[in-house]
Design an enzyme around this catalytic site. Structure first.
Site: not given
Ligand code: GRF
Length: 197
Positions: A16, A68, A95, A110, A112, A148, A177
């Site tokens: 999303s 990895r 990771i 990123n 978070h 993070d 977000e």
């Molecule tokens: C989000 O809450 C993001 O902050 C976290 O993982 C989730 C991912 O959701 N890192 P989406 O796949 O972007 O819907």
């Protein structure tokens, strides 16, 4: 030539936040375009969303690589093939080694779902609620070797309300977000946000 910065989004699932970036990048004056979406899971629903938008996709499972580092070298090869300027991690559940994060230092960001440095790692919403925190939120930050831990670009805050569950709080944070990530990428791609090592 559009003059827009070329961006790849790395996902593992729903996507999303990826969708929010794709939508924002459709604006003619947005300084970035999403040129590729990579997932470490072939079944990630976000891959289908990206394909429907006509965006290149790729997926590789780490389990098909010896190490990895081999997996990440293949990923870097894909990102270089797309000639990306920036990389956005959006729910990417792997990771990354310092070799990878240093290769993309200042170029990878990123999102978070917490007010970093609080609640690094997983289960952020449940931990904030059980601590009795009054506020939660989300952070877009530069990706550095520590999980993070990179410098923040932007944060957004939401209240934690009585009776909140991890799910209700996550939904409230997710709304923020979807606004925060496009704004942070705009700052990065326009040169208004830069990594200060
Ligand atoms: C989000 O809450 C993001 O902050 C976290 O993982 C989730 C991912 O959701 N890192 P989406 O796949 O972007 O819907």
């Amino acid at each position: 030539m559009s003059g827009k910065k070329r961006v790849a989004v790395l996902i593992s699932g729903r996507g999303s936040n990826m969708t929010a970036l794709i939508e924002a990048a459709k604006a003619p004056d947005y300084p970035a375009e999403i040129v590729g979406v990579f997932s470490n899971r072939a079944a990630a629903p976000g891959l289908e969303t990206a394909r429907a938008e006509g965006i290149d996709t790729a997926n590789l499972a780490q389990s098909s690589f010896e190490s990895r580092l081999d997996f990440e070298n293949a990923l870097t090869g894909i990102l270089e093939g797309w000639a990306v300027d920036y990389v956005c991690l959006a729910g990417f559940m792997r990771i990354l080694t310092s070799e990878f994060t240093n290769r993309w230092l200042g170029k990878a960001i990123n999102i978070h779902p917490s007010l970093l440095p609080a609640y690094k790692g997983l289960d952020t919403h449940a931990r904030a609620i059980s601590d009795g925190a009054l506020e939660a939120g989300c952070t877009v930050h530069f990706v550095t070797p520590g999980l993070d831990e990179g410098p923040a670009i932007l944060q957004a805050r939401v209240p934690i309300k009585p009776g909140d569950t991890a799910e209700t709080l996550a939904a409230r944070v997710l709304v923020e977000e979807h606004k925060l990530y496009p704004e942070a990428l705009r700052l990065l791609a326009s040169g208004e946000a830069t990594y200060q090592g």
